[in-house]
Motif scaffolding. Structure first.
Motif, PDB file in Angstrom:
ATOM      1  N   ARG A 434       0.875  -1.173   0.000  1.00  0.00           N
ATOM      2  CA  ARG A 434       0.000   0.000   0.000  1.00  0.00           C
ATOM      3  C   ARG A 434       0.907   1.216   0.000  1.00  0.00           C
ATOM      4  NH1 ARG A 434      -2.983   3.053   3.954  1.00  0.00           N
ATOM      5  NH2 ARG A 434      -0.962   3.414   4.894  1.00  0.00           N
ATOM      6  N   PRO A 435       0.748   2.106  -0.972  1.00  0.00           N
ATOM      7  CA  PRO A 435       1.675   3.229  -1.066  1.00  0.00           C
ATOM      8  C   PRO A 435       1.557   4.191   0.106  1.00  0.00           C
ATOM      9  CG  PRO A 435      -0.140   3.476  -2.624  1.00  0.00           C
ATOM     10  CD  PRO A 435      -0.247   2.101  -2.055  1.00  0.00           C
ATOM     11  N   ALA A 436       2.641   4.911   0.355  1.00  0.00           N
ATOM     12  CA  ALA A 436       2.642   5.946   1.386  1.00  0.00           C
ATOM     13  C   ALA A 436       1.930   7.185   0.857  1.00  0.00           C
ATOM     14  CB  ALA A 436       4.074   6.287   1.782  1.00  0.00           C
ATOM     15  N   PHE A 437       1.197   7.869   1.755  1.00  0.00           N
ATOM     16  CA  PHE A 437       0.446   9.072   1.364  1.00  0.00           C
ATOM     17  C   PHE A 437       0.491  10.109   2.477  1.00  0.00           C
ATOM     18  CE2 PHE A 437      -1.364   6.955  -2.254  1.00  0.00           C
ATOM     19  CZ  PHE A 437      -1.750   7.993  -3.094  1.00  0.00           C
ATOM     20  N   GLY A 438       0.328  11.346   2.042  1.00  0.00           N
ATOM     21  CA  GLY A 438       0.170  12.450   2.970  1.00  0.00           C
ATOM     22  C   GLY A 438      -1.052  13.269   2.599  1.00  0.00           C
ATOM     23  N   HIS A 439      -1.693  13.844   3.593  1.00  0.00           N
ATOM     24  CA  HIS A 439      -2.826  14.755   3.382  1.00  0.00           C
ATOM     25  C   HIS A 439      -2.570  16.011   4.211  1.00  0.00           C
ATOM     26  CE1 HIS A 439      -6.058  11.856   1.804  1.00  0.00           C
ATOM     27  NE2 HIS A 439      -5.002  11.092   2.014  1.00  0.00           N
ATOM     28  N   ALA A 459      -0.821  13.940  -1.425  1.00  0.00           N
ATOM     29  CA  ALA A 459       0.403  13.589  -2.138  1.00  0.00           C
ATOM     30  C   ALA A 459       0.751  12.142  -1.834  1.00  0.00           C
ATOM     31  CB  ALA A 459       1.557  14.505  -1.734  1.00  0.00           C
ATOM     32  N   GLY A 460       1.181  11.416  -2.856  1.00  0.00           N
ATOM     33  CA  GLY A 460       1.542  10.027  -2.638  1.00  0.00           C
ATOM     34  C   GLY A 460       1.887   9.327  -3.929  1.00  0.00           C
ATOM     35  N   GLN A 461       2.046   8.019  -3.816  1.00  0.00           N
ATOM     36  CA  GLN A 461       2.542   7.197  -4.909  1.00  0.00           C
ATOM     37  C   GLN A 461       1.375   6.532  -5.633  1.00  0.00           C
ATOM     38  OE1 GLN A 461       4.636   4.745  -2.182  1.00  0.00           O
ATOM     39  NE2 GLN A 461       6.393   6.102  -2.027  1.00  0.00           N
ATOM     40  N   SER A 462       1.268   6.757  -6.917  1.00  0.00           N
ATOM     41  CA  SER A 462       0.173   6.205  -7.711  1.00  0.00           C
ATOM     42  C   SER A 462       0.260   4.686  -7.795  1.00  0.00           C
ATOM     43  CB  SER A 462       0.200   6.788  -9.123  1.00  0.00           C
ATOM     44  OG  SER A 462      -0.666   6.089  -9.989  1.00  0.00           O
ATOM     45  N   ILE A 463      -0.893   4.038  -7.721  1.00  0.00           N
ATOM     46  CA  ILE A 463      -0.961   2.594  -7.900  1.00  0.00           C
ATOM     47  C   ILE A 463      -1.116   2.229  -9.370  1.00  0.00           C
ATOM     48  CG2 ILE A 463      -2.372   0.544  -7.452  1.00  0.00           C
ATOM     49  CD1 ILE A 463      -3.087   1.765  -4.745  1.00  0.00           C
ATOM     50  N   GLY A 499      -6.709  18.773  -4.375  1.00  0.00           N
ATOM     51  CA  GLY A 499      -5.606  18.655  -5.322  1.00  0.00           C
ATOM     52  C   GLY A 499      -4.743  17.454  -5.006  1.00  0.00           C
ATOM     53  N   LEU A 500      -4.075  16.912  -6.030  1.00  0.00           N
ATOM     54  CA  LEU A 500      -3.242  15.721  -5.894  1.00  0.00           C
ATOM     55  C   LEU A 500      -1.879  15.941  -6.526  1.00  0.00           C
ATOM     56  CD1 LEU A 500      -2.802  12.616  -5.355  1.00  0.00           C
ATOM     57  CD2 LEU A 500      -3.745  12.255  -7.656  1.00  0.00           C
TER      58      LEU A 500
END
Length: 720
Positions: A434-439, A459-463, A499-500
């Protein structure tokens, strides 16, 4: 997502594909011994003894489709649940495609019941129609006077088991529009007393999981993989492995991704692999630490970062009298199913290949094996087995472990089957996470405590980018799996800006139980709680104020009210606190109230969780409750303690001692309430997971710290 096909379209498609009354054939095409079977349509086979077999197109990893889809067929034909068995469908997307995935056979996205409800009922109704017509012809009576109940055809003063009419039924054409039973005729659908078909065999050891496959003369293969994502084999020395009893050989895979170690059994393969000396080419490998990855993601949340705008309701934040702001971080997570990855591959007498696998997405490995062995698709057979969990790990866009097995088999003389086995350490360090994400979220409130602006940056890593599924999920540069649950929230929030920003992948990313909702639900529901408290309003009442009159909002509001009511919201016993969260995912609505005791400093104890779920028509209430319980436990366990960290690109964790699953003593009780519904069934395997962690966080924050950086043990919370 709910996808239905018309009854006429189903029958027309089945006939066009040649799936008509095939008598006496096993799934492998051989003549059936002892009991002649008629395949009435792609989903129903019936023996001369009246035993019905449901052909299940979704594989079973514990989530219940073998029971659910069999229930639909049994209901429409007129059977008891002890009169139906199941077997897994062969790999054939023309007949068994997941209608939510397009021309692709697979299980995932909590779509099994949603995309199969109409299809399997239609199959059962079509079988019932030809059986009744055959009986009517035999008895010389009007078919309208006959019925099937408990596997017996009755009417016109006569009665006989349906098996008596199977042979005659094979000569009849199924109606193009079979009549489905009305809900008031259902005896099995929605029946809370219906139990799982696979419980007994799992309890007494008869169940065959992929790990249980042991073919005559097979070799076991384990792989030495690079310690960092992107590494390749530069060379190896297997001198010490030759001293291991049972060691056969070692060889580099054709893609240089690993060294395959062949042995007579698993233990010998493990020992021999450990004895290898491998030189790795790490020139293109990942070298970052987790702290660097986290810093990059958090930096991408700042105001000067470039990002794709998904929602932009112009309402300036400076119009707010009060603002509430929080930054969240969600680490990499492993899937860690109880059964590590494995599969077995062998050559067939006809020159083809058979893969024995807990195949979550059989079309992927089917196509991959056809390419690797340069064989037509019809020469590749996928034998789908039971799987001991997955949570998404068995379904990769690259068919990774099946390709490994195929390459390992390809470089042998192919006279011996090859069984590929991963250890749990291999699985935890396997490189798909599961990718790392920030909000970063800022909410503006008016003087009256109403939301006037909501700025939400992710912000994070797309699957999905760079995979075969990109066209389905990525639009205008946005991977919508990264923002689901925020950009499409049922809350009617004024002044919402979303936004992403995509960040560099540290590992191979993969969907994980509930995909993007794993982090978006947490951010949304914690922020709603923070805004409610800043406004001086009850968190339930505050949420309801932003759920309007749409059907979507009403269903979400209904589960929120039900969970609050059943949990006695606001009236927790002395020494206990409550937190609540509600979220829509995979077409279903789930609200959860977590009741805790203790403190963040001395140890939090989860005393009770009250859940309310609306997943449309509840086909198997017992299965639904089990899935909610499992989803809650999965979500909580990871949020409480777990993360995957990297040091120089190498995964630090290896097994359950340092990647700890939820313990049975971590939760006192889980209570699930199902909202009665006439809506089509929606997902249930994943929707229990998203609200669990934010409900716990909100309970902790009622008198303790506001947890924004996961896992919770890294942000000032201990657990009893």
């Amino acid at each position: 997502m709910t996808v239905n096909t018309s009854r006429r379209g189903f029958l027309k498609g089945a006939t066009a594909a040649g799936a008509v009354l095939v008598v006496g054939l096993r799934p492998d095409g051989a003549l059936a011994a002892g009991n002649t079977q008629a395949q009435i349509n792609p989903f129903v086979k019936i023996g001369a003894d009246g035993r019905v077999i449901a052909i299940v197109k979704h594989f079973e990893k514990g989530q219940g489709p073998t029971t659910g889809l069999s229930t639909l067929i049994a209901e429409e034909i007129g059977l008891r649940m002890d009169q139906i068995d199941y077997e897994f469908a062969p790999s054939n997307p023309e007949l068994y495609a997941n209608l939510a995935f397009g021309p692709f056979q697979g299980t995932g996205g909590s779509t099994a019941m949603a995309n199969s409800f109409q299809q399997y009922r239609t199959a059962g109704a079509a079988a019932r129609a030809v059986l009744i017509e055959a009986a009517a012809n035999a008895w010389g009576v009007d078919a309208a006077t006959l019925d099937i109940a408990d596997g017996m055809v009755t009417g016109g003063g006569q009665s006989a088991p349906l098996g008596d009419f199977v042979e005659a039924a094979t000569a009849l054409e199924a109606p193009s529009e079979p009549v489905l039973k009305a809900p008031d005729q259902w005896r099995l659908i929605g029946n809370a007393d219906v139990r799982r078909l696979d419980s007994a065999i799992k309890g007494d050891g008869r169940a065959m999981f992929a790990m249980d496959v042991h073919l005559p003369n097979q070799m076991v293969v384990m792989l030495a993989r690079p310690p960092q994502t992107g590494g390749l084999v530069a060379g190896f020395d297997d001198s010490d492995a030759h001293h291991i009893k049972g060691f056969i050989r070692a060889a580099t895979l054709p893609n240089n991704a690993a060294v395959a170690v062949y042995a007579e059994d698993t233990w010998a393969a493990i020992q021999a692999r450990d004895a290898l000396s491998v030189e790795w080419d790490l020139s293109n490998a990942e070298t970052r630490d987790s702290s660097q990855i986290k810093a990059e993601i958090l930096a991408a949340l700042e105001g000067d970062a470039e990002y794709n705008v998904l929602k932009n309701d112009p309402a300036p934040m400076d119009a707010a009298a009060t603002t509430v702001e929080q930054t969240f971080y969600f680490p990499l997570l492993a899937h860690a199913p109880m059964e590590p990855l494995n599969c077995t591959i062998e050559a067939n007498d006809d020159g083809g290949i058979t893969l024995h696998d807990g195949a979550q997405m059989p079309t992927g490995p089917h196509m991959a094996l056809a390419q690797i062995f340069e064989l037509p698709m019809e020469k590749i057979r996928i034998n789908t087995m039971l799987a001991g969990g997955s949570f998404g790990r068995r379904a990769t866009p690259t068919a990774d472990y099946q390709v490994e097995a195929a390459l390992a088999f390809m470089i042998t003389d192919r006279t011996r089957p090859v069984k590929l086995v991963w250890s749990r350490e291999d699985d935890v360090r396997g490189g798909y996470y599961r990718p790392a994400f920030g909000h970063k979220v800022k909410v503006g409130l008016s003087e009256e405590g109403e939301i006037v602006a909501w700025d939400h940056r992710i912000a994070g890593q797309s699957i999905f980018k760079g995979t075969a599924f990109e066209a389905m999920i990525v639009h205008d540069g946005v991977d919508h799996a990264s923002v689901e649950g925020v950009a499409d929230t049922p809350y009617n929030i004024p002044g919402m800006h979303v936004g992403l920003t995509d960040t560099k992948k540290a590992t191979s990313t993969l969907w994980w139980r509930s995909v993007g909702h794993t982090h978006t639900a947490y951010a949304m529901e914690v922020m709603m709680d923070m805004a409610a408290r800043a406004a001086g309003r009850d968190p339930v009442e505050f949420r309801l104020a932003y759920l309007g009159d749409s059907t979507d909002a009403k269903r979400k509001a209904a589960v929120l009210k039900l969970a609050a009511e059943k949990a006695s919201w606001g009236a927790a016993p002395a020494g206990r606190r409550q937190g609540i969260a509600v979220h829509k995912s995979f077409g279903s609505y789930v609200a959860e109230v977590v009741e805790i005791s203790g403190s963040a400093e001395d140890g939090v104890q989860i005393e009770k969780i009250t859940c309310a779920v609306d997943c449309g028509i509840a086909v198997n209430p017992d299965v639904i409750k089990a899935q909610i319980e499992g989803g809650v436990g999965y979500g909580l366990g990871h949020a409480m303690r777990d993360e995957i960290t990297l040091t120089g690109g190498v995964v630090d964790q290896s097994n359950f001692p340092d990647y700890e699953p939820l313990r049975i003593g971590d939760i006192g009780a889980i209570e699930t309430h199902i909202v009665p519904s006439a809506e089509p069934p929606t997902g249930i395997g994943e929707p229990g997971t998203p609200p669990s962690a934010p409900a716990l966080a909100n309970a902790i924050a009622s008198t303790g710290p506001r947890v924004a950086l996961l896992p919770m043990v890294n942000d000032g919370v201990s657990f009893a």
